[in-house]
Design a protein around this motif. Structure first.
Motif, short mmCIF file in Angstrom:
data_model
loop_
_atom_site.label_atom_id
_atom_site.label_comp_id
_atom_site.label_asym_id
_atom_site.label_seq_id
_atom_site.Cartn_x
_atom_site.Cartn_y
_atom_site.Cartn_z
N GLY A 151 0.80 -1.22 0.00
CA GLY A 151 0.00 0.00 0.00
C GLY A 151 0.82 1.26 0.00
N PRO A 152 0.16 2.39 0.26
CA PRO A 152 0.86 3.69 0.25
C PRO A 152 2.05 3.75 1.19
N ALA A 153 1.97 3.09 2.35
CA ALA A 153 3.09 3.13 3.30
C ALA A 153 4.36 2.51 2.70
N ASP A 154 4.18 1.62 1.73
CA ASP A 154 5.31 0.98 1.07
C ASP A 154 5.56 1.57 -0.31
N ARG A 155 4.93 2.70 -0.61
CA ARG A 155 5.01 3.32 -1.93
C ARG A 155 4.50 2.37 -3.02
#
Length: 395
Positions: A151-155
């Motif tokens: 997700g966004p936290a992992d780009r």
């Protein structure tokens, strides 16, 4: 003949390849255009720029000279040397031309990599979301693509922690893309080095698709080749070099594997297009490279316009793209009845705003109906017009 055709038994793998929504939407858009509708295309990831004049002139000269016959399965020596020079100039890497295999597009490079490395039942880790064809290349050789929600936290990329957590007894390797389609995000060099080390320690492979690396906007790109000679890297003349329909790419492999890849290339493809190869040598001329850098700056300016414009319309862009020409946007807050289903939303906006966007369904299984992919590989004028159309519909 119809009865005979219906009686034929397709291979089971065909049933596991999903329809490509990008192309289905493109067909619908073409039908609407034929009916007179002024459609703006922001779906297919194809640069609106075409090959610059030095490349076109080189192709024409090759045809006039009759240089249209088979080449080596590994590609023209002079092109492989030019690519090696590009790695030296752009990345400071000494990549031997002998390790470079010229292919019929990046797709052929990935086919060769999967043919060489994936056995039936082998698992290959890749992020979810990712380019759909990557998982189908693995499945075509009866491997099993394992999509890891990223997700966004992992780009929207695999992390070293992901790889460690999901590596199992059947895992054979990882297939990454940096920058990525559909998200336009890159993997940090240190993180990529950690991923490669984990795969190496487990006797697995690391394949990195770098076809958009020439279109990196916020920092100088670092090729995965900097992290070890055992990493396989795929690249292409389609994106940065604006040669999509020429179907030309390349693959860099460990030195010991070259003979095996040559054997596969000879049998599967014979060789890439001779004319395209002679043309591609001109891509590395100072004149052509100056044009490509100007076009890269144009893409950066388009990104810097479209991301805030989308956010003003209610699209949420959780990770700003740092490369390629895509935006992966969350649609759950836009002012439209179909905001909870990006497939329905893209269908509605095609017909109501005459703008082609792509639902997240193509790119994985992790909450795909929440996201759309937008390609800004079109002119500034069309981007402004598309935003105005969307604003009128979503007001």
């Amino acid at each position: 003949m119809d009865r005979l055709t219906c009686a034929l038994q397709l291979a089971e793998r065909v049933a596991h390849i999903a329809p490509f929504h990008v192309m289905e939407l493109a067909k619908q858009a073409a039908h609407l255009e034929h009916a007179g509708r002024p459609i703006i295309h922001m779906g297919i990831g194809e640069p609106d720029f075409t090959a610059p004049e030095p490349v076109v002139a080189a192709a024409a000269q090759a045809m006039r000279d009759g240089r249209t016959q088979y080449t080596s399965a590994l590609g023209l020596r002079q092109l492989r040397e030019a690519i090696a020079g590009f790695y030296r100039a752009q990345h400071g890497l000494d990549v031997a031309p002998e390790r470079i295999i010229v292919t019929a597009g990046a797709s052929a490079a990935l086919v060769l990599a999967c043919a060489a490395l994936v056995n039936p039942g082998d698992e290959v880790l890749m992020p979810d979301p990712c380019y759909p064809c990557n998982r189908h290349f693995v499945a075509a050789f009866d491997g099993r693509p394992v999509l890891v929600p990223s997700g966004p936290a992992d780009r929207f990329q695999l992390s070293a922690e992901h790889v460690e957590a999901h590596w199992g007894p059947r895992t054979r390797g990882v297939l990454l893309a940096s920058p990525s389609n559909p998200t336009g995000t890159s993997i940090a060099p240190a993180e990529l080095a950690r991923i490669a080390r984990i795969a190496r320690e487990r006797g697995g492979f690391t394949v990195v698709d770098e076809i958009y690396q020439g279109l990196s906007y916020d920092a100088p790109p670092v090729s995965a080749l900097a992290h070890g000679d055992d990493i396989l890297v795929v690249n292409s003349f389609s994106k940065y070099f604006n040669m999509t329909g020429w179907r030309l790419g390349w693959l860099v492999v460990p030195p010991a594997l070259v003979p095996d890849f040559e054997k596969l290339s000879q049998n599967l493809f014979i060789c890439p297009s001779a004319v395209a190869q002679y043309a591609a040598v001109a891509c590395f001329s100072p004149e052509a490279l100056a044009i490509y850098e100007q076009r890269k700056e144009e893409f950066r300016q388009r990104r810097d316009f479209i991301v805030p414009a989308l956010e003003k319309l209610g699209f949420q862009v959780p990770v700003k793209p740092d490369g390629a020409f895509y935006v992966y946007a969350d649609v759950s807050a836009v002012n439209h009845p179909a905001r909870h289903d990006s497939d329905a939303l893209t269908q509605a906006l095609l017909h109501e705003a005459e703008v082609v966007l792509v639902p997240g369904l193509d790119f994985g299984h992790a909450d795909p109906r929440r996201y759309i992919r937008l390609s800004y590989a079109t002119s500034q004028a069309k981007l402004h017009e598309a935003v105005e159309r969307l604003a009128r519909r979503l007001a």
